[in-house]
Design a protein around this motif. Structure first.
Motif, mmCIF file in Angstrom:
data_model
loop_
_atom_site.group_PDB
_atom_site.id
_atom_site.type_symbol
_atom_site.label_atom_id
_atom_site.label_comp_id
_atom_site.label_asym_id
_atom_site.label_seq_id
_atom_site.Cartn_x
_atom_site.Cartn_y
_atom_site.Cartn_z
ATOM 1 N N SER A 107 35.394 26.224 67.109
ATOM 2 C CA SER A 107 36.596 26.586 66.375
ATOM 3 C C SER A 107 36.446 26.227 64.899
ATOM 4 C CB SER A 107 37.800 25.852 66.960
ATOM 5 O OG SER A 107 37.672 24.454 66.743
ATOM 6 N N SER A 108 37.457 26.621 64.121
ATOM 7 C CA SER A 108 37.414 26.314 62.685
ATOM 8 C C SER A 108 37.377 24.816 62.449
ATOM 9 C CB SER A 108 38.639 26.928 61.990
ATOM 10 O OG SER A 108 38.668 28.322 62.167
ATOM 11 N N ASP A 109 38.218 24.068 63.169
ATOM 12 C CA ASP A 109 38.258 22.616 62.980
ATOM 13 C C ASP A 109 36.956 21.973 63.439
ATOM 14 O OD1 ASP A 109 40.790 22.780 61.945
ATOM 15 O OD2 ASP A 109 41.798 22.336 63.844
ATOM 16 N N GLU A 110 36.389 22.446 64.526
ATOM 17 C CA GLU A 110 35.118 21.902 65.013
ATOM 18 C C GLU A 110 33.984 22.191 64.027
ATOM 19 O OE1 GLU A 110 35.932 22.208 69.847
ATOM 20 O OE2 GLU A 110 34.976 23.868 68.768
ATOM 21 N N LEU A 111 34.008 23.386 63.445
ATOM 22 C CA LEU A 111 32.993 23.736 62.450
ATOM 23 C C LEU A 111 33.126 22.843 61.215
ATOM 24 C CD1 LEU A 111 30.724 25.532 61.407
ATOM 25 C CD2 LEU A 111 32.456 27.201 60.710
ATOM 26 N N ALA A 112 34.380 22.620 60.774
ATOM 27 C CA ALA A 112 34.612 21.748 59.613
ATOM 28 C C ALA A 112 34.125 20.330 59.892
ATOM 29 C CB ALA A 112 36.098 21.739 59.253
ATOM 30 N N HIS A 113 34.375 19.846 61.103
ATOM 31 C CA HIS A 113 33.937 18.497 61.461
ATOM 32 C C HIS A 113 32.410 18.405 61.489
ATOM 33 C CE1 HIS A 113 33.950 14.573 63.425
ATOM 34 N NE2 HIS A 113 33.089 15.051 64.308
ATOM 35 N N ALA A 114 31.765 19.434 62.036
ATOM 36 C CA ALA A 114 30.302 19.431 62.110
ATOM 37 C C ALA A 114 29.677 19.412 60.710
ATOM 38 C CB ALA A 114 29.812 20.642 62.898
ATOM 39 N N LEU A 115 30.235 20.210 59.796
ATOM 40 C CA LEU A 115 29.716 20.228 58.426
ATOM 41 C C LEU A 115 29.923 18.881 57.746
ATOM 42 C CD1 LEU A 115 30.881 23.760 57.235
ATOM 43 C CD2 LEU A 115 28.520 22.964 57.319
ATOM 44 N N THR A 116 31.110 18.311 57.911
ATOM 45 C CA THR A 116 31.406 17.036 57.267
ATOM 46 C C THR A 116 30.503 15.935 57.785
ATOM 47 O OG1 THR A 116 33.726 17.673 56.932
ATOM 48 C CG2 THR A 116 33.218 15.321 56.845
ATOM 49 N N MET A 117 30.277 15.901 59.089
ATOM 50 C CA MET A 117 29.425 14.870 59.665
ATOM 51 C C MET A 117 27.961 15.040 59.264
ATOM 52 S SD MET A 117 31.332 12.764 61.092
ATOM 53 C CE MET A 117 30.049 11.755 61.817
ATOM 54 N N ALA A 118 27.607 16.222 58.768
ATOM 55 C CA ALA A 118 26.234 16.458 58.301
ATOM 56 C C ALA A 118 26.110 16.279 56.789
ATOM 57 C CB ALA A 118 25.772 17.854 58.694
ATOM 58 N N GLY A 119 27.151 15.750 56.157
ATOM 59 C CA GLY A 119 27.080 15.478 54.726
ATOM 60 C C GLY A 119 27.625 16.572 53.841
ATOM 61 N N ILE A 120 28.094 17.687 54.426
ATOM 62 C CA ILE A 120 28.716 18.760 53.643
ATOM 63 C C ILE A 120 30.224 18.628 53.860
ATOM 64 C CG2 ILE A 120 28.768 21.242 53.178
ATOM 65 C CD1 ILE A 120 26.022 19.970 52.812
ATOM 66 N N GLU A 121 30.864 17.859 53.004
ATOM 67 C CA GLU A 121 32.271 17.516 53.230
ATOM 68 C C GLU A 121 33.175 18.743 53.097
ATOM 69 O OE1 GLU A 121 35.884 14.747 51.439
ATOM 70 O OE2 GLU A 121 33.861 14.626 50.584
ATOM 71 N N VAL A 122 33.949 19.000 54.141
ATOM 72 C CA VAL A 122 34.963 20.059 54.103
ATOM 73 C C VAL A 122 36.267 19.414 53.656
ATOM 74 C CG1 VAL A 122 36.195 21.808 55.413
ATOM 75 C CG2 VAL A 122 33.788 21.338 55.924
ATOM 76 N N GLU A 123 36.679 19.763 52.465
ATOM 77 C CA GLU A 123 37.885 19.158 51.897
ATOM 78 C C GLU A 123 39.140 19.669 52.573
ATOM 79 O OE1 GLU A 123 39.699 19.651 47.594
ATOM 80 O OE2 GLU A 123 37.875 18.416 47.548
ATOM 81 N N SER A 124 39.163 20.960 52.905
ATOM 82 C CA SER A 124 40.343 21.532 53.564
ATOM 83 C C SER A 124 39.967 22.836 54.248
ATOM 84 C CB SER A 124 41.463 21.794 52.542
ATOM 85 O OG SER A 124 41.067 22.772 51.594
ATOM 86 N N VAL A 125 40.751 23.163 55.277
ATOM 87 C CA VAL A 125 40.671 24.456 55.949
ATOM 88 C C VAL A 125 42.094 24.999 55.989
ATOM 89 C CG1 VAL A 125 40.055 25.700 58.044
ATOM 90 C CG2 VAL A 125 38.727 23.692 57.360
ATOM 91 N N GLU A 126 42.322 26.072 55.245
ATOM 92 C CA GLU A 126 43.679 26.602 55.120
ATOM 93 C C GLU A 126 43.719 28.063 55.553
ATOM 94 O OE1 GLU A 126 44.357 26.096 50.994
ATOM 95 O OE2 GLU A 126 44.895 23.966 51.163
ATOM 96 N N PRO A 127 44.814 28.481 56.201
ATOM 97 C CA PRO A 127 44.932 29.897 56.565
ATOM 98 C C PRO A 127 45.056 30.765 55.326
ATOM 99 C CG PRO A 127 46.985 28.726 57.002
ATOM 100 C CD PRO A 127 45.976 27.678 56.634
#
Length: 788
Positions: free
Chosen positions: A17-37
């Motif tokens: 999902s979008s939230d899971e993808l954001a978490h995966a990127l952040t945990m790999a050092g690519i910080e996702v600041e926000s996910v907005e519709p």
């Protein structure tokens, strides 16, 4: 970096999902600041066509529209609209009766007496982030009656990344897709680069004069383009969802390719170029007006794209206004280049503005994809705007080299603290698209052109940790043998010394070690203190050599808040220059007392604190040490109320009353008593020595001697202690006399002397011999006379 999730998933579509993808990127050092519709939630909004527009009979700002929302003319609706840009033939989103929009529900109603069955919508009313005034205009080929959310692709999210400066490779959607593929092990579908055939032979001569600043330059001529063709809706949406607005089709395409690949590009109006293209540094007195309207006075370190007569663009930062592509342009020169990050870095800071191009170039772009980006943009221009393309001009100089790095398997295990085998390491390098070869117990790895941040073995090990997953690295708590450290019996701790002053009603303060230079001049007559090269404030520009300045400042702070009794102390480092002009650091303890001797009460008469009160405090600090107080001059102290404190013929500090000059300067109404001591000496503890207790009675002898007034009692006692006989156990003063029968410059001192032996009872002859020897020494050294 902002981008559409649908755009990203067109390259790589992991099963998350979008939230899971954001978490995966952040945990790999690519910080996702926000996910907005992309847009707020709404329903029952369709694509509609405005057939006619008439002025409202009773309202100047309203229009009565006939709107088709379906395939037949029977589905015409009458809608009253107040938008300024409404006109017949437009296609716009229309909210039908019963539609739920952000904040309200559409109902059939009357506006100024006329029925209105729905609402023609603006982007703001639908919760869409788009720079549009009035109604949201749709392309002429938009299918009427289609659900607007599906047509406009609103089931989408906008990812905002907060990238660190080393990850410039993720400043393009393809770079982020490459990262997602490596993290999730999902298949990636890269851009299909189509080589555009050359239909014309037109080409510009390009001269790269500053080859160190521009190691790679590509460009081509495109003629007979149609700039009046609107930018496709899908491209506009991706630009807007990345934070860019649509300008014209050529500019939109170059911006789109930049967002897609991370490679900034620029298109010049070919008609404004005179002769050849030159990449050079600016000449004295050159100027350029940029696309943002700023007039720039160029300096020699600024890199330019110019023709034979004038600057055309500030290389890697922004194009010039004169050579920009505008409506009416038919021929362009399309540029794609690699500029050295060192040349671009810092320029926008001095210019006072930034740009998307400079943001990428100063971090480093993928020079291996420079020509591919040019081909990609050329293909999009021909597809959307038409035209003919000329051959690609490519000038290449010395590009950054990627040296192979050895990554040792055992070092990977040791640094990461996990058991990772060679197969896993090889798999992770493949997912990262690193070129490598495997030898014995190490990997020979070459970083790709887009990773400027990989230079040493530890960089590649960090990449392995990212792909393995930081959350998959187990926590190992540290193990250590704990043992009580021995506490020295020969020293007091700093806390014990503090406690002595706290017990005597002092409060501890902590001040900065960097102080005002005036304090050093006033309080220690230090006109060459240790100076700071980069002080945090103008009044904190030197290192202190005394703690007194900070205590005086603390006193002023308390007096300004109506405190009448202040007793402070501080322990801290002081910094002085030695004979070789080197900085030496020593730790000192200093105290200050001001105002009343004790808190106001009925049992003690009110009086101000004086010299002898603080002398008692200092003696408590020096407990167990034979210290003496001698007359002393100090620039901070009253000349008649100051003393040096000595221990074993060594000065360890001073004390006294603040000089009236500084008392007046710093606004102190009452006397201020100060002291400062060497902390290392105070920490010395003298252990008790065991000796035999005599069984025999002591013999007491009293002697009174006459000496000059300027001879201190301490010097007399110290001298007697040094030369006394072994049978003398104690010497103490019990009387001082000055007055009648005594010369004005003389004083009488009476000492009690105890004599005792551990083996026998003393005889009168032994006692008299010991006393006579003391008197003789005092007479010879101090001119003392025995008083009758």
């Amino acid at each position: 970096m902002k981008f559409s999730e649908i755009w990203l998933r067109s390259f790589v579509n992991p099963a998350c999902s979008s939230d899971e993808l954001a978490h995966a990127l952040t945990m790999a050092g690519i910080e996702v600041e926000s996910v907005e519709p992309v847009a707020s939630v709404f329903n029952n909004v369709v694509v509609a066509e405005i057939l006619s527009v008439e002025k409202h009979p009773t309202a100047d700002r309203l229009s009565v529209c006939k709107v088709r929302t379906g395939n037949s003319d029977k589905e015409l609706l009458q809608i009253v609209c107040g938008a300024p840009n409404v006109s017949a033939g437009m296609k716009v989103p229309c909210a039908l009766v019963g539609a739920t929009l952000p904040g309200f529900v559409i109902k059939k109603t009357k506006l100024r007496g006329l029925d209105s069955a729905g609402m023609l919508c603006s982007a703001k009313e639908l919760g869409i982030n788009a720079v549009v005034d009035g109604l949201l205009l749709l392309p002429s080929d938009a299918p009427v009656g289609t659900d607007f959310r599906n047509y406009y692709g609103l089931e989408d999210s906008i990812f905002t990344l907060s990238l660190t400066p080393n990850r410039a490779d993720c400043l393009g959607v393809t770079g982020v897709a490459r990262e997602v593929s490596a993290i999730t092990n999902a298949e990636i579908h890269p851009i299909e680069i189509r080589i555009v055939p050359n239909e014309i032979d037109d080409a510009l001569n390009v001269q790269v004069i500053a080859s160190d600043a521009c190691p790679l330059y590509c460009g081509r001529v495109l003629r007979n383009i149609n700039l009046s063709v609107p930018t496709p809706l899908w491209m506009i949406q991706r630009l807007e969802r990345s934070g860019l607005r649509s300008i014209n089709s050529i500019v939109d395409i170059t911006n789109y390719v930049m967002l897609e690949t991370g490679q900034p590009m620029h298109a010049f109006n070919l008609a404004k170029i005179a002769g050849s293209i030159q990449i050079r540094y600016a000449l004295p007195h050159e100027k350029i007006q940029l696309l943002n309207g700023n007039q720039i006075n160029l300096t020699p370190e600024m890199l330019l794209i110019s023709d034979e007569h004038k600057p055309l663009a500030l290389a890697g930062i922004m194009g010039g206004l004169e050579s920009g592509v505008t409506y009416g342009t038919t021929d362009i020169f399309l540029e794609s280049a690699f500029f050295s990050p060192d040349v671009i870095s810092g320029k926008t800071f001095h210019l006072g503005f930034s740009s998307d191009s400079a943001y990428r170039f100063e971090r480093g772009v993928d020079f291996s994809a420079t020509r591919s980006a040019l081909e990609r943009a050329s293909y999009l221009i021909l597809t959307i705007c038409g035209g003919q393309t000329g051959p690609v001009i490519e000038i290449k100089h010395k590009l950054p080299q990627r040296s192979p790095i050895n990554v040792r398997t055992e070092r990977v295990k040791r640094i990461l603290g996990i058991d990772i085998n060679k197969e896993q390491i090889g798999d992770y390098f493949k997912r990262l698209e690193f070129e490598f070869s495997e030898k014995d117990d190490f990997f020979n790895v070459v970083s790709p052109a887009y990773r400027f941040d990989l230079a040493i073995e530890e960089d590649f090990i960090e990449e392995l940790a990212r792909i393995h997953g930081y959350d998959h690295i187990p926590i190992h708590y540290p193990h250590a043998n704990m043992a009580m450290l021995p506490e020295s019996e020969s020293q007091y701790s700093t806390m014990e010394i503090k406690q002595k002053l706290i017990d005597r009603d002092y409060q501890e303060v902590i001040n900065y070690a960097f102080v005002d230079a005036d304090w050093e001049a006033d309080f220690v007559d230090n006109h060459k203190p240790v100076t700071l090269l980069n002080p945090i404030a103008s009044q904190m520009n030197v290192m202190r050599s005394t703690l007194i300045g900070g205590l005086i400042s603390n006193l002023q702070f308390n007096l300004n808040r109506k405190q009448t009794r202040v007793r402070l102390f501080e322990i801290g480092c002081c910094f002085i220059r030695d004979h070789e002009n080197d900085c030496k650091q020593t730790e000192k303890i200093a105290g200050l007392s001001y105002g009343d001797f004790s808190s106001e009460q009925w049992g003690i008469q009110a009086r101000n604190v004086d010299f002898y009160d603080i002398k008692a405090d200092v003696e408590v600090l020096c407990r167990g040490k034979s210290v003496c107080f001698n007359k002393f001059f100090h620039p901070a102290l009253h000349p008649g109320k100051s003393a040096e404190i000595c221990f074993e013929d060594r000065m360890i500090g001073w004390m006294g009353e603040l000089h009236p000059r500084w008392q007046k300067k710093y606004g102190l109404q009452k006397s201020t008593i100060l002291f400062e001591l060497d902390l290392d000496i105070l920490k010395l503890r003298f252990l008790p020595l065991v000796k035999e207790i005599s069984k025999f009675p002591p013999v007491r002898r009293d002697i009174a001697i006459i000496v000059d007034n300027d001879i201190s009692t301490y010097s007399l006692i110290y001298c007697m202690q040094e030369v006394k006989s072994a049978i003398i156990s104690d010497i103490s003063l019990f009387d001082i006399y000055r007055g009648k029968g005594m010369e004005s410059n003389k004083k009488s001192l009476a000492f009690r002397i105890l004599l005792q032996d551990t083996e026998k009872t003393l005889t009168d002859e032994q006692a008299e011999f010991a006393i006579t020897s003391l008197i003789k020494i005092l007479k010879n050294k101090f001119g003392a006379e025995l008083r009758n």
